[in-house]
Design a protein around this motif. Structure first.
Motif, PDB file in Angstrom:
ATOM      1  N   SER A 179      -4.646  -7.821  -1.054  1.00 30.48           N
ATOM      2  CA  SER A 179      -5.202  -6.374  -1.155  1.00 30.48           C
ATOM      3  C   SER A 179      -3.915  -5.539  -0.381  1.00 30.48           C
ATOM      4  CB  SER A 179      -6.545  -6.298  -0.660  1.00 30.48           C
ATOM      5  OG  SER A 179      -6.687  -5.118  -0.267  1.00 30.48           O
ATOM      6  N   VAL A 180      -3.453  -5.876   0.995  1.00 32.52           N
ATOM      7  CA  VAL A 180      -2.899  -5.169   1.691  1.00 32.52           C
ATOM      8  C   VAL A 180      -1.164  -5.458   1.421  1.00 32.52           C
ATOM      9  CG1 VAL A 180      -4.404  -5.237   3.861  1.00 32.52           C
ATOM     10  CG2 VAL A 180      -2.591  -6.897   3.486  1.00 32.52           C
ATOM     11  N   LEU A 181      -0.969  -6.375   0.669  1.00 34.69           N
ATOM     12  CA  LEU A 181       0.246  -6.630   0.455  1.00 34.69           C
ATOM     13  C   LEU A 181       1.067  -5.521  -0.749  1.00 34.69           C
ATOM     14  CD1 LEU A 181       2.334  -8.804   1.371  1.00 34.69           C
ATOM     15  CD2 LEU A 181       1.913  -9.974  -0.869  1.00 34.69           C
ATOM     16  N   TRP A 182       2.111  -4.845  -0.424  1.00 38.20           N
ATOM     17  CA  TRP A 182       2.816  -4.052  -1.284  1.00 38.20           C
ATOM     18  C   TRP A 182       2.653  -4.363  -2.766  1.00 38.20           C
ATOM     19  CZ3 TRP A 182       4.957   0.333  -3.078  1.00 38.20           C
ATOM     20  CH2 TRP A 182       5.782   0.198  -3.935  1.00 38.20           C
ATOM     21  N   ALA A 183       1.990  -3.465  -3.349  1.00 44.16           N
ATOM     22  CA  ALA A 183       1.515  -3.802  -4.924  1.00 44.16           C
ATOM     23  C   ALA A 183       2.303  -3.462  -6.021  1.00 44.16           C
ATOM     24  CB  ALA A 183       0.137  -3.044  -5.130  1.00 44.16           C
ATOM     25  N   GLY A 184       3.637  -2.815  -5.533  1.00 44.73           N
ATOM     26  CA  GLY A 184       4.799  -2.462  -6.642  1.00 44.73           C
ATOM     27  C   GLY A 184       5.641  -3.708  -6.668  1.00 44.73           C
ATOM     28  N   PRO A 185       6.645  -3.696  -7.536  1.00 45.45           N
ATOM     29  CA  PRO A 185       7.603  -4.338  -7.820  1.00 45.45           C
ATOM     30  C   PRO A 185       8.285  -4.880  -6.808  1.00 45.45           C
ATOM     31  CG  PRO A 185       8.443  -2.354  -8.662  1.00 45.45           C
ATOM     32  CD  PRO A 185       6.910  -2.234  -8.136  1.00 45.45           C
ATOM     33  N   GLU A 186       8.792  -6.141  -6.612  1.00 43.98           N
ATOM     34  CA  GLU A 186       9.681  -6.783  -5.397  1.00 43.98           C
ATOM     35  C   GLU A 186      10.755  -5.735  -5.242  1.00 43.98           C
ATOM     36  OE1 GLU A 186      11.240 -10.455  -6.051  1.00 43.98           O
ATOM     37  OE2 GLU A 186      11.260 -11.068  -3.987  1.00 43.98           O
ATOM     38  N   SER A 193       7.303  -3.951   6.468  1.00 42.13           N
ATOM     39  CA  SER A 193       7.936  -4.430   5.309  1.00 42.13           C
ATOM     40  C   SER A 193       6.741  -4.975   4.466  1.00 42.13           C
ATOM     41  CB  SER A 193       9.149  -5.113   5.180  1.00 42.13           C
ATOM     42  OG  SER A 193       9.229  -5.792   4.058  1.00 42.13           O
ATOM     43  N   GLY A 194       6.503  -4.535   3.151  1.00 39.44           N
ATOM     44  CA  GLY A 194       5.401  -5.186   2.251  1.00 39.44           C
ATOM     45  C   GLY A 194       3.857  -4.872   2.622  1.00 39.44           C
ATOM     46  N   ALA A 227       9.448  -9.579  15.986  1.00 38.38           N
ATOM     47  CA  ALA A 227       8.991  -9.358  14.464  1.00 38.38           C
ATOM     48  C   ALA A 227       8.118 -10.761  14.053  1.00 38.38           C
ATOM     49  CB  ALA A 227      10.291  -9.316  13.731  1.00 38.38           C
ATOM     50  N   LEU A 228       7.369 -10.393  12.980  1.00 36.02           N
ATOM     51  CA  LEU A 228       6.481 -11.238  12.598  1.00 36.02           C
ATOM     52  C   LEU A 228       6.780 -11.305  10.896  1.00 36.02           C
ATOM     53  CD1 LEU A 228       2.979 -12.042  13.454  1.00 36.02           C
ATOM     54  CD2 LEU A 228       2.991 -10.477  11.567  1.00 36.02           C
ATOM     55  N   ASP A 229       6.359 -12.503  10.402  1.00 30.40           N
ATOM     56  CA  ASP A 229       6.470 -12.455   8.951  1.00 30.40           C
ATOM     57  C   ASP A 229       5.397 -13.221   8.482  1.00 30.40           C
ATOM     58  OD1 ASP A 229       7.084 -12.833   6.173  1.00 30.40           O
ATOM     59  OD2 ASP A 229       9.248 -13.619   6.713  1.00 30.40           O
ATOM     60  N   LEU A 230       4.191 -12.556   7.455  1.00 31.37           N
ATOM     61  CA  LEU A 230       3.219 -13.337   7.092  1.00 31.37           C
ATOM     62  C   LEU A 230       3.540 -13.596   5.483  1.00 31.37           C
ATOM     63  CD1 LEU A 230       0.908 -10.744   8.627  1.00 31.37           C
ATOM     64  CD2 LEU A 230       0.590 -13.081   9.072  1.00 31.37           C
ATOM     65  N   ARG A 285      11.678 -13.224  -6.708  1.00 30.61           N
ATOM     66  CA  ARG A 285      12.921 -14.219  -6.004  1.00 30.61           C
ATOM     67  C   ARG A 285      12.571 -14.529  -4.774  1.00 30.61           C
ATOM     68  NH1 ARG A 285      18.312 -11.144  -8.358  1.00 30.61           N
ATOM     69  NH2 ARG A 285      17.819 -10.730 -10.299  1.00 30.61           N
ATOM     70  N   GLY A 286      12.079 -13.763  -3.877  1.00 27.55           N
ATOM     71  CA  GLY A 286      11.717 -14.205  -2.502  1.00 27.55           C
ATOM     72  C   GLY A 286      10.347 -14.527  -2.421  1.00 27.55           C
ATOM     73  N   PRO A 287       9.739 -14.996  -1.343  1.00 27.57           N
ATOM     74  CA  PRO A 287       8.357 -15.395  -1.162  1.00 27.57           C
ATOM     75  C   PRO A 287       7.643 -14.256  -0.869  1.00 27.57           C
ATOM     76  CG  PRO A 287       9.775 -15.767   1.039  1.00 27.57           C
ATOM     77  CD  PRO A 287      10.884 -15.327  -0.111  1.00 27.57           C
ATOM     78  N   VAL A 288       6.385 -14.282  -1.108  1.00 29.96           N
ATOM     79  CA  VAL A 288       5.369 -13.152  -0.283  1.00 29.96           C
ATOM     80  C   VAL A 288       5.501 -12.732   0.741  1.00 29.96           C
ATOM     81  CG1 VAL A 288       3.051 -12.711  -0.217  1.00 29.96           C
ATOM     82  CG2 VAL A 288       3.456 -13.497  -2.546  1.00 29.96           C
TER      83      VAL A 288
END
Ligand SMILES: Nc1ncnc2c1ncn2[C@@H]1O[C@H](COP(=O)(O)OP(=O)(O)O)[C@@H](O)[C@H]1O
Ligand SMILES: [Mg+2]
Length: 381
Positions: A64-71, A8-9, A107-110, A90-93
């Protein structure tokens, strides 16, 4: 064996949960997200090598690698009543990666590093979780990381114990809290992830490592650049399935046979030639097929092997032999093949059952229409 992959993301993979079969083919048009999926799997394995953050930094950092579209992509946006535009976040990056099999999940969340961090582009690990069984829940969670705090649940008494309280945001609990006494499951997870194998663009150009003379030593795993091809083939002959190797070579190049001599290395004896040819003399396609044989018939198969566009530079006649080789290798390990070659995909289909994931892009986002996503829950921040 990994059964579910969740991303995700990450780049165009805004939110994707996919089932992986014993042999899975990932396909789709250019730009549909195949390479992103390949890289997401590789990032997961890089966690175990302590290279995740460095790898993402090499891709240009989080921004650069983060999803570049709307949340969120609302219905009005999808139906064209609303232009694609950013909404108030609304949510964090968050960039999340995870997988599970029947026994474990991880699972890991960055996210963004804290303001005082001197490297503002480096992603920071905000959350990690490891659980037993198919599903993440309060009861199944047994390794838990929030910020710098890592807690592990005791195997016998079920009580939570602190394993670290100031783990750096760039380090994973998988590498830093895995010790045989307390973090045995983390240790096992680390070893599993480390063993995943990736082959991408095996080089066959005139200067390719596989064409150079090689030292013939015991080599149960082909290097990712194919530099030890001769030794890997010799090892398959010595302790692996030499018959399968000969069959694959004969199937691809009828009448040909591989010869390996401890002193001289590898050579391919071909119909009509007076002497066998060394790797330096082989055509690109022939060399690539031999590299794939060495990778896929490894006498020490990993849990998961991922190949990115293995068919590149192979003649169409080699698709059926390659499909046979992939099928055979999938008896010993899970295989994910990323390919947009219709002939290869058809040939794999003719060999028997396989999972096919056809990626498409919709509103910039990679989707897998027709694939039933397995159940998946992300750990909350
Ligand atoms: N940060 C990002 N956010 C959203 N989309 C991205 C991002 N980075 C790259 N993309 C897009 O993701 C798409 C998928 O790329 P890729 O995985 O290389 O496709 P494929 O390998 O199927 O050709 C590309 O069209 C690219 O423009
Ligand atoms: Mg690609």
């Amino acid at each position: 064996m990994i059964r579910t992959l969740a991303v995700s993301g990450y780049r165009s993979l805004r939110d994707l949960v996919l089932p992986l079969e014993q042999l899975t083919v990932v396909t789709g048009a250019n730009g549909s997200g195949k390479t992103s999926l390949y890289r997401a799997l590789r990032l997961l394995s890089e966690i175990a090598q302590g290279r995740l953050v460095a790898s993402l930094a090499a891709e240009g950092g989080l921004t650069s690698v983060l999803w570049a579209g709307p949340e969120r992509i609302g219905r009005d946006m999808r139906e064209g009543r609303h232009p694609v535009q950013g909404t108030v976040r609304r949510g964090p990056v968050s960039l999340r990666l995870g997988f599970c099999d029947d026994r474990f999940g991880y699972a890991l969340d960055l996210g963004m590093p804290s303001a005082e961090n001197p490297f503002p582009l480096d992603p920071a690990i905000k959350r990690e979780a490891m659980w037993t069984g198919g599903r993440l829940s309060h009861a199944s969670l047994f390794a838990d990381r929030r910020g710098g705090l890592v807690r592990l649940r005791g195997a016998t008494d079920g009580a939570w114990k602190e394993a670290a309280h100031d783990l750096s945001p760039f380090d994973s609990m998988v590498t830093h809290c895995a010790d045989p006494a307390n973090g045995a499951e983390l240790l096992a997870l680390r070893e599993r992830l480390r063993d995943w194998r990736f082959y991408d663009a095996l080089r066959t150009d005139p200067a390719a490592p596989a064409r150079r003379p090689q030292v013939m030593t015991y080599t149960p795993v082909l290097a990712s650049d194919g530099a030890d091809l001769s030794a890997a083939i010799a090892t398959i002959r010595a302790i692996g399935d030499g018959e399968a190797l000969d069959e694959a070579v004969d199937g691809a190049f009828p009448g040909s046979r591989l010869e390996v001599e401890p002193g001289a290395g590898l050579a391919l004896r071909q119909h009509g030639l007076l002497r066998p040819l060394r790797p330096a003399e082989l055509s690109d396609g022939t060399l690539r097929f031999l590299l794939l044989c060495a990778a896929l018939l490894s006498p020490r198969p990993p849990e998961l092997m991922v190949l990115n566009e293995p068919e590149a530079s192979l003649h169409p006649d080699l698709m059926a032999p390659l499909a046979r080789l992939l099928r055979r290798a999938s008896r010993a390990c899970r295989i994910v093949v990323v390919s947009h070659n219709a002939a290869l995909i058809a040939a794999i289909g003719q060999e028997g059952e396989s999972g096919e994931i056809r990626l498409e892009r919709s509103f910039g986002e990679t989707t897998a229409p027709g694939v039933e996503p397995p159940r998946w829950e992300w750990p909350k921040r």
